[in-house]
Write an enzyme that holds these catalytic residues in place. Sequence first.
Site, PDB file in Angstrom:
ATOM      1  N   ASP A  66     -12.577  -2.821   0.922  1.00  0.00           N
ATOM      2  CA  ASP A  66     -12.286  -4.128   0.313  1.00  0.00           C
ATOM      3  C   ASP A  66     -13.454  -4.551  -0.578  1.00  0.00           C
ATOM      4  O   ASP A  66     -13.260  -5.201  -1.606  1.00  0.00           O
ATOM      5  CB  ASP A  66     -12.085  -5.204   1.395  1.00  0.00           C
ATOM      6  CG  ASP A  66     -10.761  -5.034   2.123  1.00  0.00           C
ATOM      7  OD1 ASP A  66      -9.802  -4.523   1.509  1.00  0.00           O
ATOM      8  OD2 ASP A  66     -10.690  -5.406   3.319  1.00  0.00           O
ATOM      9  N   ILE A 106      -7.594 -13.843  -4.298  1.00  0.00           N
ATOM     10  CA  ILE A 106      -7.226 -12.612  -3.584  1.00  0.00           C
ATOM     11  C   ILE A 106      -5.803 -12.696  -3.016  1.00  0.00           C
ATOM     12  O   ILE A 106      -5.275 -11.703  -2.535  1.00  0.00           O
ATOM     13  CB  ILE A 106      -8.252 -12.226  -2.491  1.00  0.00           C
ATOM     14  CG1 ILE A 106      -8.274 -13.252  -1.379  1.00  0.00           C
ATOM     15  CG2 ILE A 106      -9.633 -12.046  -3.078  1.00  0.00           C
ATOM     16  CD1 ILE A 106      -8.990 -12.691  -0.164  1.00  0.00           C
ATOM     17  N   TYR A 124      -1.941 -12.447  -3.159  1.00  0.00           N
ATOM     18  CA  TYR A 124      -1.048 -11.781  -4.110  1.00  0.00           C
ATOM     19  C   TYR A 124       0.430 -12.078  -3.862  1.00  0.00           C
ATOM     20  O   TYR A 124       1.312 -11.457  -4.454  1.00  0.00           O
ATOM     21  CB  TYR A 124      -1.321 -10.269  -4.222  1.00  0.00           C
ATOM     22  CG  TYR A 124      -0.988  -9.435  -3.017  1.00  0.00           C
ATOM     23  CD1 TYR A 124       0.294  -8.946  -2.807  1.00  0.00           C
ATOM     24  CD2 TYR A 124      -1.975  -9.099  -2.107  1.00  0.00           C
ATOM     25  CE1 TYR A 124       0.590  -8.162  -1.717  1.00  0.00           C
ATOM     26  CE2 TYR A 124      -1.692  -8.297  -1.018  1.00  0.00           C
ATOM     27  CZ  TYR A 124      -0.409  -7.835  -0.824  1.00  0.00           C
ATOM     28  OH  TYR A 124      -0.135  -7.066   0.263  1.00  0.00           O
ATOM     29  N   SER A 159       0.812  -1.225   0.000  1.00  0.00           N
ATOM     30  CA  SER A 159       0.000   0.000   0.000  1.00  0.00           C
ATOM     31  C   SER A 159       0.847   1.277   0.000  1.00  0.00           C
ATOM     32  O   SER A 159       0.489   2.241  -0.693  1.00  0.00           O
ATOM     33  CB  SER A 159      -0.958   0.001   1.192  1.00  0.00           C
ATOM     34  OG  SER A 159      -1.887  -1.049   1.027  1.00  0.00           O
ATOM     35  N   LYS A 210      -8.485  -5.474  11.570  1.00  0.00           N
ATOM     36  CA  LYS A 210      -9.680  -4.956  10.886  1.00  0.00           C
ATOM     37  C   LYS A 210     -10.926  -4.950  11.782  1.00  0.00           C
ATOM     38  O   LYS A 210     -11.763  -4.058  11.680  1.00  0.00           O
ATOM     39  CB  LYS A 210      -9.956  -5.756   9.606  1.00  0.00           C
ATOM     40  CG  LYS A 210      -8.950  -5.471   8.496  1.00  0.00           C
ATOM     41  CD  LYS A 210      -9.325  -6.189   7.220  1.00  0.00           C
ATOM     42  CE  LYS A 210      -8.288  -5.941   6.138  1.00  0.00           C
ATOM     43  NZ  LYS A 210      -8.656  -6.556   4.863  1.00  0.00           N
ATOM     44  N   THR A 246      -4.933  -3.375   8.158  1.00  0.00           N
ATOM     45  CA  THR A 246      -4.895  -4.732   7.632  1.00  0.00           C
ATOM     46  C   THR A 246      -4.810  -5.715   8.796  1.00  0.00           C
ATOM     47  O   THR A 246      -4.965  -5.325   9.960  1.00  0.00           O
ATOM     48  CB  THR A 246      -3.756  -4.870   6.581  1.00  0.00           C
ATOM     49  OG1 THR A 246      -3.836  -6.150   5.984  1.00  0.00           O
ATOM     50  CG2 THR A 246      -2.370  -4.670   7.186  1.00  0.00           C
ATOM     51  N   ASN A 296     -11.279  -1.569   6.911  1.00  0.00           N
ATOM     52  CA  ASN A 296      -9.885  -1.437   6.455  1.00  0.00           C
ATOM     53  C   ASN A 296      -9.511   0.029   6.252  1.00  0.00           C
ATOM     54  O   ASN A 296      -8.469   0.322   5.708  1.00  0.00           O
ATOM     55  CB  ASN A 296      -9.641  -2.235   5.165  1.00  0.00           C
ATOM     56  CG  ASN A 296     -10.251  -1.559   3.968  1.00  0.00           C
ATOM     57  OD1 ASN A 296     -11.314  -0.959   4.070  1.00  0.00           O
ATOM     58  ND2 ASN A 296      -9.592  -1.638   2.825  1.00  0.00           N
ATOM     59  N   GLY A 310      -4.543 -10.998  -7.197  1.00  0.00           N
ATOM     60  CA  GLY A 310      -4.663 -10.273  -5.937  1.00  0.00           C
ATOM     61  C   GLY A 310      -4.285  -8.801  -6.017  1.00  0.00           C
ATOM     62  O   GLY A 310      -4.754  -7.988  -5.216  1.00  0.00           O
TER      63      GLY A 310
END
Length: 278
Positions: A107, A217, A219, A20, A71, A67, A92, A238
């Site tokens: 999400d 999802i 990654y 991120s 959450k 994350t 999130n 993902g």
Amino acid sequence: MKNVPILAGVAGWPVTYSLSPVIHSTWAHRANINGYYIPIAIEPTEDDFRAVIAGLRKVGFAGINVTKPHKENALRIADDASGTAKSAGAANMLTFREDHIYADNSDVVGFANAVKDHTDQPGDHGVILGAGGAARGVILALKELGIQKITITNRTREKAEALAAEFGLAVVDWDKRSEVLDGADLLVNTTSLGMTGQPPLEIDLSPLKSKSVIADIVYSPLETPLLRAAKNHHTIDGLAMLMHQAVPGFEQWFRGNAKVDEDLKNILLKEIKRRETT
Ligand code: ATR
């Protein structure tokens, strides 16, 4: 105030793996925004989470993404939350407003938009593998996409049944995960199977139609054994969801344009490669 940088970040434990910061820094750079988005490691207790959040608010953070494993804590500590975050049972995103903390869940829209990038008509039948926290967000996304029938299957059947009762889904045994693909339009893996260090997901994709879409999802790795086996289908990896879920936070905190495109994906692929070799 002029020349005061906007501050935001992502909180998790562990958090160093998160991509991120790369996504937000890329958008900030593109839009010439004076801002910083940093990883924030918070030990996995609600007390630790609350203490760090109080500190971030004090130093003027605009908000944070959240994350694993925080959450649910994020939703609990917020003063107010969106309907999506409440339905997902997790947040999130936390936005620090003058007098209160607002929780949201991007999400859901992130996954829905990743699917929309591939098709305007996601079909009538979606199959979800797994019944953990990630599955809840995917269920809401499939509903938002207008998918009429959602079937869920999970190693621990009771967890699938609990979600089925809450959201009105069909359940099949984990052992029947291949048979249930007959006629399905969309298959989504929300389990950790296929993730680096985990066993691969074993599933026979032959019952799927050729135009069915397969999403993972996970990654890390980006091409999971599932996506490798799905070469003859449309696939969603993902990174697609990861990039799309970042959009609302960037727009809210940095107030700039956040575009998901090939260029951003290539920057992330390069970063993944860099991390693999350092
Ligand atoms: P997340 O928040 O990412 O969804 P989670 O809540 O820990 O993470 O859920 C992990 C999911 O992966 C669960 O559906 C889990 O199945 P169980 O409910 O039976 O634990 C699934 N999972 C993990 N390891 C698995 C394995 N070896 N075989 C099948 N499913 C597995």
